[in-house]
Design a protein around this motif. Sequence first.
Motif, short mmCIF file in Angstrom:
data_model
loop_
_atom_site.label_atom_id
_atom_site.label_comp_id
_atom_site.label_asym_id
_atom_site.label_seq_id
_atom_site.Cartn_x
_atom_site.Cartn_y
_atom_site.Cartn_z
N GLN A 174 0.91 -1.10 0.32
CA GLN A 174 0.10 0.07 0.20
C GLN A 174 0.94 1.57 -0.11
OE1 GLN A 174 -3.56 -0.34 -0.27
NE2 GLN A 174 -3.16 -2.82 -0.13
N ARG B 121 -11.28 0.57 6.78
CA ARG B 121 -9.82 -1.03 6.42
C ARG B 121 -9.43 -0.34 7.09
NH1 ARG B 121 -9.13 0.83 0.10
NH2 ARG B 121 -8.43 -1.39 -0.05
N PHE C 36 -4.60 -2.76 6.98
CA PHE C 36 -3.74 -3.34 7.05
C PHE C 36 -2.65 -4.22 7.84
CE2 PHE C 36 -5.75 -0.34 3.81
CZ PHE C 36 -5.90 -0.98 2.34
N GLU D 272 -1.01 -2.79 13.19
CA GLU D 272 -2.13 -2.68 12.03
C GLU D 272 -1.59 -0.84 11.56
OE1 GLU D 272 -5.73 -3.26 14.38
OE2 GLU D 272 -5.98 -5.26 14.51
N ASN E 195 -4.27 1.78 9.20
CA ASN E 195 -5.60 2.90 8.24
C ASN E 195 -4.85 3.55 7.28
OD1 ASN E 195 -7.42 3.72 7.65
ND2 ASN E 195 -9.08 2.86 9.51
#
Length: 728
Positions: free
Chosen positions: A464, A525, A527, A537, A539
Amino acid sequence: MDVVKQGPGAGLELFVSAPRGLEPLLAEELTALAAEAVRLARGGVHCRGDLALVYRIGLWSRFGGRLLLPLCQGAAGDADQLYALARQVDWSAHFPVSATFAVDSHVQQSQLRHSQFVALKVKDAVVDSFRAATGQRPDVDSRTPCWRVNVHLYRDQLTLSLDLSGESLHRRGYRCEGGMAPLKEHLAAALLARAGWPAIAARGGAFVDPLCGSGTLVLEAALMAGDGAPGLLRSGFAFEHWCRHDPVLWQQLRTEARRRWQLGMAQVPALLGFDQNANAVALARVNAERAGLSEQVCFESLPLDQLGCRSLPQPAGLVLTNPPYGQRLGTVEQVAGLYRQLGVQLRQAAQGWKLAVLTGAPELGPQLGLRALRKHHFFNGALPCQLLHFVIEPQYYFREPVEASHGLAPVEQLSDGGQMFANRLRKNLRHLGRWARRRQISCYRLYDADLPDYAVAIDLYGEQVQVQEYQAPPECDPRLARRRLREVVTLLPEVLGVSADAVHVKVRQRQRGQAQYQRQDDSGRFFIVEEGGLKFEVNLQDYLDTGLFLDHRQTRELIRDKAAGRDMLNLFAYTGSATVYAAAGGARSTTSVDLSATYLRWARRNLQRNGFDGPTHRFIQADCLAWLAEEQGCYGLIFVDPPTFSNSKRMEGVFDVQRDHVELLTAAAARLAVAGELIFSTNLRRFRLDTAALTDAGLAWEDLGAATLPEDFRRNPRIHSCWRLWRV
């Protein structure tokens, strides 16, 4: 004082109000209705005519609001002047004492500032006028009066008028209620006129509103195409009770309007309204029945993503719609996808049609994937809007519809600056990519405004990509900045080998208070990324920051190295990444303190994801300074990474890191165990550590700024400052 002569022997002086932007259309309409001396004004149109004109305006005006008969004009700088002017009018010549009345007052830039006081003085004058003429007084009814007296006081100049319309002319009588954000009927008619609907309807072209709501656009299109007098649907007008009312003339004009409607409705083309909300469609059908248009229009429940599969009537006509634009119905980010989908569906179903879209966020227009040919300016209430005009033909498709979450369309050809940016991006990827692979780092900063014209930061989080656009200076052309950002999102998928949907864009600007922690979106969402053998985590959409500060990578490693066997305290813990590193380094216990319950839950998930759970890991929601004042425990390792500035409602007072860091650090150091260490970090780039005050407080310090600066942030060494402190 000037009492306006409105006698039978002279033409009536009238003023017809209209919303801002509709005045030119109203002036054309009044001219077509045989009005004389038509003159534009702000908020309406002046004209002159006979009693028949009054009736024609009531029946046929599509763009008017109030139909006013001015009775008195003059200077009213104080209450006595105001009363004297209103008292001079012979009110009994216009309505009987048995009729109820109310006073509507509009005051601007005048010495008499309070509209309610102005209305009260005019009411007293009207009552006293009747009492002097008849010995009786009329009653006031603020809700459903027979008559309304309109007071307009602007710069101490008064105009007193009698409202001949009763309810506003835009209230046709067919709408029992609107949807969540309904268009007023006269604005809907104005949109149709500017979109060229009368000419399209005359040649038989169809009409479609794919987001019809309660159906106002479709019903106004039917009335316009079928030569239907909008006032014919109403229950009544105030002028029907006027002392000068001519019932015979009024019935003649109504009969003519009915005849024209019967002839015109037989020629109405196909009119369709779609909406995925079944309740809105049901409401639209009720409105159509009340308007007597059930046979002329069709409303269907149809999700927008199925519009492309629907066969639309021929010949091609007009698509006109009023989608949400991020003011009353969702945020701009939330509705950008709706605009993109609308463009996709219309390109499939309505090629060859004209399209007009009313929007209060013109920047959403390009999401349709069509080049706007022209635009008109309107106000929807107080909200400035634009009516964008398109033709759904391939020659006007200036790009493929944007499917990426950021909503930015790729550019077709890079500028010279874009080519330079691409070269720099590839150079950075070769250098930093090798460095990251050797150290098994998957999250790092690839680019940070290396070229001043391309002022963005680009961070990689595994597969990402986050792009943070720095706020442009005021002198920067916003269109050029937008073009450069589009070049950035065009190049990233190609250079990095990721999908366009993996690129997330945010605008980074100076933040105050808790703004950097507030929710920006609601995607939900998350990732999972890895750093230092640990999982976190992140976001990339919902908040300005992602949940993992990449410039603290070395600082977190330092905390892991120092944590073994110690009780670790993480103040302003955010998502707990430093706590996870301390736990992984063998900390005996961890305590994470933050004011946000959202981030503490996030921190707990990060620890659990790495196998750390149980009573040795505490999470405390509190204002850190207030908590320190009461805490009695001792900690071998304390990490302090406060916000630059905070004025959260849940904390006492306002925190400023430059002003308050000595108080914070001395309070935190008081909780250090013997031989304990405190790591302090801040991202305020002009920060200066008050070493003298800290020395007086019995603290020693060591500058770790250079030691904790990662390789991917070395271009900007002021990205953060870091110190180790201990008690002497």
